[in-house]
Motif scaffolding. Structure first.
Motif, PDB file in Angstrom:
ATOM      1  N   UNK A 255     -37.721  81.130  95.111  1.00  0.00           N
ATOM      2  CA  UNK A 255     -37.653  81.477  93.308  1.00  0.00           C
ATOM      3  C   UNK A 255     -37.980  82.674  93.298  1.00  0.00           C
ATOM      4  N   UNK A 256     -36.885  83.404  92.931  1.00  0.00           N
ATOM      5  CA  UNK A 256     -36.286  84.775  92.296  1.00  0.00           C
ATOM      6  C   UNK A 256     -37.292  84.700  91.127  1.00  0.00           C
ATOM      7  N   UNK A 257     -37.662  86.856  91.041  1.00  0.00           N
ATOM      8  CA  UNK A 257     -38.058  86.753  89.484  1.00  0.00           C
ATOM      9  C   UNK A 257     -38.410  88.216  89.782  1.00  0.00           C
ATOM     10  N   UNK A 258     -38.655  88.884  88.950  1.00  0.00           N
ATOM     11  CA  UNK A 258     -39.636  90.119  88.475  1.00  0.00           C
ATOM     12  C   UNK A 258     -40.586  90.426  88.060  1.00  0.00           C
ATOM     13  N   UNK A 259     -40.883  91.458  89.683  1.00  0.00           N
ATOM     14  CA  UNK A 259     -42.473  91.318  89.380  1.00  0.00           C
ATOM     15  C   UNK A 259     -42.603  92.469  88.597  1.00  0.00           C
ATOM     16  N   UNK A 260     -41.785  93.266  87.421  1.00  0.00           N
ATOM     17  CA  UNK A 260     -42.558  93.882  86.338  1.00  0.00           C
ATOM     18  C   UNK A 260     -42.538  92.600  85.061  1.00  0.00           C
ATOM     19  N   UNK A 261     -41.670  92.282  84.742  1.00  0.00           N
ATOM     20  CA  UNK A 261     -41.650  91.136  83.787  1.00  0.00           C
ATOM     21  C   UNK A 261     -42.151  90.035  84.047  1.00  0.00           C
ATOM     22  N   UNK A 262     -41.900  89.596  84.983  1.00  0.00           N
ATOM     23  CA  UNK A 262     -41.886  87.745  85.616  1.00  0.00           C
ATOM     24  C   UNK A 262     -40.589  86.708  85.029  1.00  0.00           C
ATOM     25  N   UNK A 263     -39.972  87.615  84.655  1.00  0.00           N
ATOM     26  CA  UNK A 263     -38.362  86.542  84.387  1.00  0.00           C
ATOM     27  C   UNK A 263     -38.160  86.038  85.748  1.00  0.00           C
ATOM     28  N   UNK A 264     -38.315  84.299  85.704  1.00  0.00           N
ATOM     29  CA  UNK A 264     -37.644  83.380  86.259  1.00  0.00           C
ATOM     30  C   UNK A 264     -35.675  84.387  86.537  1.00  0.00           C
ATOM     31  N   UNK A 265     -35.992  84.014  87.379  1.00  0.00           N
ATOM     32  CA  UNK A 265     -34.342  85.009  87.345  1.00  0.00           C
ATOM     33  C   UNK A 265     -33.227  83.977  88.774  1.00  0.00           C
ATOM     34  N   UNK A 266     -33.649  83.396  89.423  1.00  0.00           N
ATOM     35  CA  UNK A 266     -33.651  82.759  91.012  1.00  0.00           C
ATOM     36  C   UNK A 266     -34.025  81.335  91.453  1.00  0.00           C
ATOM     37  N   UNK A 267     -32.988  80.229  91.369  1.00  0.00           N
ATOM     38  CA  UNK A 267     -33.975  79.390  92.738  1.00  0.00           C
ATOM     39  C   UNK A 267     -32.789  78.845  93.634  1.00  0.00           C
ATOM     40  N   UNK A 268     -33.252  79.065  94.934  1.00  0.00           N
ATOM     41  CA  UNK A 268     -32.019  78.857  95.832  1.00  0.00           C
ATOM     42  C   UNK A 268     -32.623  77.923  96.899  1.00  0.00           C
ATOM     43  N   UNK A 269     -31.221  76.810  97.476  1.00  0.00           N
ATOM     44  CA  UNK A 269     -32.224  75.901  98.016  1.00  0.00           C
ATOM     45  C   UNK A 269     -31.927  76.119  99.611  1.00  0.00           C
ATOM     46  N   UNK A 270     -33.309  75.957 100.314  1.00  0.00           N
ATOM     47  CA  UNK A 270     -33.186  76.468 101.547  1.00  0.00           C
ATOM     48  C   UNK A 270     -32.361  75.831 102.711  1.00  0.00           C
ATOM     49  N   UNK A 271     -32.110  74.445 102.555  1.00  0.00           N
ATOM     50  CA  UNK A 271     -31.606  73.339 103.160  1.00  0.00           C
ATOM     51  C   UNK A 271     -29.716  73.987 103.072  1.00  0.00           C
ATOM     52  N   UNK A 272     -29.264  74.435 101.957  1.00  0.00           N
ATOM     53  CA  UNK A 272     -27.609  74.759 101.564  1.00  0.00           C
ATOM     54  C   UNK A 272     -27.404  75.808 101.845  1.00  0.00           C
ATOM     55  N   UNK A 273     -28.509  77.014 101.570  1.00  0.00           N
ATOM     56  CA  UNK A 273     -28.557  78.238 101.117  1.00  0.00           C
ATOM     57  C   UNK A 273     -27.503  78.456  99.264  1.00  0.00           C
TER      58      UNK A 273
END
Length: 128
Positions: free
Chosen positions: A68-86
């Motif tokens: 899961x990708x997020x901003x380390x400044x505001x904590x915003x939840x931005x992305x999700x990446x499925x590791x099996x499919x990319x």
């Protein structure tokens, strides 16, 4: 091409989305990262491209299946990446408006919390 970003503006991205893949996910992980169910849209194979190399984007391995990708400044939840499919997904609320998109289906509905009902008539899946 779609543009989006986090609350504080430290992470800006662009991506192409698969307009028929707007998913409302009711799993426990999405609930814990967003505070409710999360609505995400699948990106094309290139995935989101972050605008600035100095952006505050951080990745968290939330399970053996997902980052899961997020901003380390505001904590915003931005992305999700499925590791099996990319395959990558962006949280719909982080896309610049208007999006012109609509939820296509609900997933992981067996995990949804008890404080709300799904009443929109869209397809529902117990898991993925």
């Amino acid at each position: 091409m779609r543009m989006g970003g986090c609350l504080c503006g430290a992470v800006r991205y662009e991506t192409r989305v698969l307009e028929d893949q707007v998913l409302s996910c009711h799993c426990g992980q999405c609930a814990r990262t967003s505070g409710h169910h999360a609505v995400m849209v699948a990106c094309d194979d290139a995935g989101p491209v972050v605008d600035d190399a100095k952006a505050k984007l951080r990745w968290y391995r939330s399970s053996p299946q997902a980052d899961r990708g997020f901003c380390s400044g505001c904590g915003g939840n931005l992305f999700w990446r499925d590791l099996a499919t990319g395959r990558s997904y962006v949280t719909l609320g982080t896309l610049d408006r208007p999006t012109g998109l609509a939820i296509s289906r609900h997933i992981f509905v067996q995990s949804k919390s008890d404080y709300y009902e799904i009443t929109d008539g869209l397809p529902q899946s117990a898991e993925w």
